[in-house]
Write a protein that holds these residues in place. Sequence first.
Motif, short mmCIF file in Angstrom:
data_model
loop_
_atom_site.label_atom_id
_atom_site.label_comp_id
_atom_site.label_asym_id
_atom_site.label_seq_id
_atom_site.Cartn_x
_atom_site.Cartn_y
_atom_site.Cartn_z
N PRO A 24 0.83 -1.20 0.00
CA PRO A 24 0.00 0.00 0.00
C PRO A 24 0.86 1.25 0.00
O PRO A 24 1.87 1.34 0.71
N VAL A 25 0.50 2.21 -0.82
CA VAL A 25 1.27 3.44 -0.97
C VAL A 25 0.75 4.47 0.02
O VAL A 25 -0.44 4.77 0.05
N SER A 26 1.66 5.03 0.81
CA SER A 26 1.30 6.05 1.77
C SER A 26 1.04 7.37 1.06
O SER A 26 1.76 7.72 0.10
N PRO A 27 0.03 8.12 1.48
CA PRO A 27 -0.22 9.44 0.87
C PRO A 27 0.99 10.36 1.00
O PRO A 27 1.22 11.20 0.11
N GLN A 28 1.77 10.21 2.07
CA GLN A 28 2.96 11.04 2.23
C GLN A 28 4.01 10.71 1.16
O GLN A 28 4.66 11.61 0.62
N ALA A 74 6.78 11.86 -4.09
CA ALA A 74 6.99 11.58 -5.52
C ALA A 74 6.55 12.76 -6.37
O ALA A 74 7.22 13.11 -7.36
N ASN A 75 5.43 13.41 -6.00
CA ASN A 75 4.98 14.59 -6.75
C ASN A 75 5.99 15.73 -6.65
O ASN A 75 6.18 16.49 -7.62
N VAL A 100 16.28 10.00 5.24
CA VAL A 100 16.33 10.11 3.78
C VAL A 100 16.37 8.72 3.15
O VAL A 100 15.67 8.43 2.18
N THR A 101 17.21 7.85 3.74
CA THR A 101 17.31 6.48 3.21
C THR A 101 15.98 5.75 3.32
O THR A 101 15.58 5.02 2.42
N GLN A 102 15.26 5.98 4.42
CA GLN A 102 13.97 5.32 4.61
C GLN A 102 12.95 5.79 3.57
O GLN A 102 12.16 4.98 3.06
N ILE A 103 12.98 7.07 3.23
CA ILE A 103 12.06 7.57 2.20
C ILE A 103 12.37 6.93 0.85
O ILE A 103 11.47 6.53 0.10
N ILE A 104 13.66 6.79 0.53
CA ILE A 104 14.05 6.18 -0.73
C ILE A 104 13.61 4.72 -0.78
O ILE A 104 13.13 4.23 -1.81
N VAL A 105 13.75 4.02 0.35
CA VAL A 105 13.31 2.62 0.42
C VAL A 105 11.81 2.53 0.17
O VAL A 105 11.33 1.63 -0.55
N GLN A 106 11.04 3.44 0.72
CA GLN A 106 9.60 3.42 0.52
C GLN A 106 9.23 3.73 -0.94
O GLN A 106 8.27 3.17 -1.47
N LEU A 107 9.99 4.61 -1.57
CA LEU A 107 9.75 4.89 -2.98
C LEU A 107 10.00 3.64 -3.83
O LEU A 107 9.26 3.37 -4.79
N ILE A 108 11.04 2.89 -3.48
CA ILE A 108 11.35 1.66 -4.22
C ILE A 108 10.29 0.60 -3.97
O ILE A 108 9.82 -0.08 -4.89
N GLU A 109 9.88 0.42 -2.71
CA GLU A 109 8.87 -0.57 -2.38
C GLU A 109 7.52 -0.24 -3.00
O GLU A 109 6.74 -1.14 -3.31
N ILE A 149 15.26 4.85 -12.28
CA ILE A 149 14.34 5.37 -13.29
C ILE A 149 13.00 5.67 -12.64
O ILE A 149 12.64 5.10 -11.61
N TRP A 150 12.26 6.58 -13.24
CA TRP A 150 10.93 6.92 -12.77
C TRP A 150 9.90 6.00 -13.41
O TRP A 150 9.86 5.86 -14.63
N VAL A 151 9.11 5.36 -12.60
CA VAL A 151 7.95 4.60 -13.07
C VAL A 151 6.66 5.39 -12.79
O VAL A 151 5.66 5.24 -13.49
N TYR A 152 6.74 6.25 -11.80
CA TYR A 152 5.58 7.05 -11.39
C TYR A 152 5.48 8.31 -12.24
O TYR A 152 6.48 8.94 -12.57
N ASN A 153 4.26 8.65 -12.63
CA ASN A 153 3.98 9.90 -13.34
C ASN A 153 2.95 10.70 -12.57
O ASN A 153 1.96 10.14 -12.07
N LYS A 154 3.17 11.98 -12.49
CA LYS A 154 2.24 12.85 -11.78
C LYS A 154 0.88 12.85 -12.47
O LYS A 154 0.81 12.82 -13.71
N PRO A 155 -0.22 12.85 -11.70
CA PRO A 155 -1.55 12.87 -12.33
C PRO A 155 -1.76 14.16 -13.11
O PRO A 155 -1.36 15.24 -12.67
N ASN A 156 -2.38 14.03 -14.27
CA ASN A 156 -2.67 15.18 -15.12
C ASN A 156 -4.04 15.75 -14.74
O ASN A 156 -5.06 15.07 -14.92
N PRO A 157 -4.09 16.99 -14.23
CA PRO A 157 -5.40 17.54 -13.82
C PRO A 157 -6.36 17.73 -14.99
O PRO A 157 -7.57 17.78 -14.80
#
Length: 268
Positions: free
Chosen positions: A7-11, A16-17, A70-79, A124-132
Motif C-alpha cells: 500500500p502506498v502512503s499518501p505522504q 513523488a509529486n 532520507v534512506t527510509q524515504i528512498i526505500v519506501q519509494l522503491i517498495e 528510473i521513474w515509473v511514477y507519473n504525476k496525475p494530469n489535472p
Amino acid sequence: MSEQAVPVSPQIVNVANFLRDHKLLKKRSGLLNGAIQIDFFRLKRLVRALSSPQFTQQKDVPIIEKPQDVTQIIVQLIESKMIVPVDKLSTNDTRTKGIKPVKGSPALFPAQKADLNNPESYFIWVYNKPNPMLIVYSIIAIAAVFTILLFPLWPRFMRKGVWYLSMIAMGLIALLFVVAIIRLVMYLISLAVCPKGFWLFPNLFEDVGFFDSFKPLYGWEEKVEKKGKKSKKGKAEPAPSATNSGVEVHATSVTKKTHTPVLEEVDE
C-alpha cells in the motif's frame, strides 16, 4: 505465490509529486531494454533533493531529522514501485545483451537490487504525476461520443448543416486528387516536349503551410549538376603536357594568392 502490492502512503505520493520534475535531480532520458524511453537520475541527486530546504517546506511529507530518514524515504519509494534501480550499460555491454546502441540515449537495464551505498547508482521513474486536465479531456470525449450517437435527434437545421459541411470536405479532397493527376500528366508531357519538366503548383506536396503549397502557380524542374572530382588538396588537376617544335611544356598549378612551385622550378 504472487507478491502482494505494498500500500502506498499518501505522504510518499506527495514526496513523488515533489521529486518527479525537480531540477536538482537533473534527470536525463534513456532507453530501457533498448525500447522504452524513460527518465533516469543518480542516487546522489535524489538525496540532495530530499535534503533541500524546499522539501522541508512541503506539507504532509515525512519529517527528515537525520540521514537515515532520507534512506527510509528512498526505500519506501522503491517498495511502492515509483522508482526502480537500473544499470547504465556501456556500448560493449549494450551489444552483448543484444541491444542496438542509440546515440544520445544511454542504454538502461533493470538492476538485481538497489545499491543505496553507491551515490553514483541509477534509478528510473515509473511514477507519473496525475494530469489535472485528464478529467476534463475524459468529459469532453464522453460528451462527443454521446453527441454523435444522438445525431438522429438533432434539430433538422443542424443535421442539414453537417451534411453540407461533409459535402464540402469531400469536394475539397476530390479536387486535390484531380489537381495531383493533372499536374502529373502535364509534367510527363513536358518531359517529352521541353528540356526541363514543368510542374503545376511545385510545392503542392512539400512540407510547407497550406497556403504556401499553392505558391508559386508553376515552376520548371531544376536539374542538379554533378560536380567534377577534385584533387586531394582541392587544387585543379594539371593539364596534360603538350609538345611544340620538340620543346616540352608543362602546365603548373596556380592559385589566387599563392604559387606552389613544381619540380622543374626548384634548383637542384
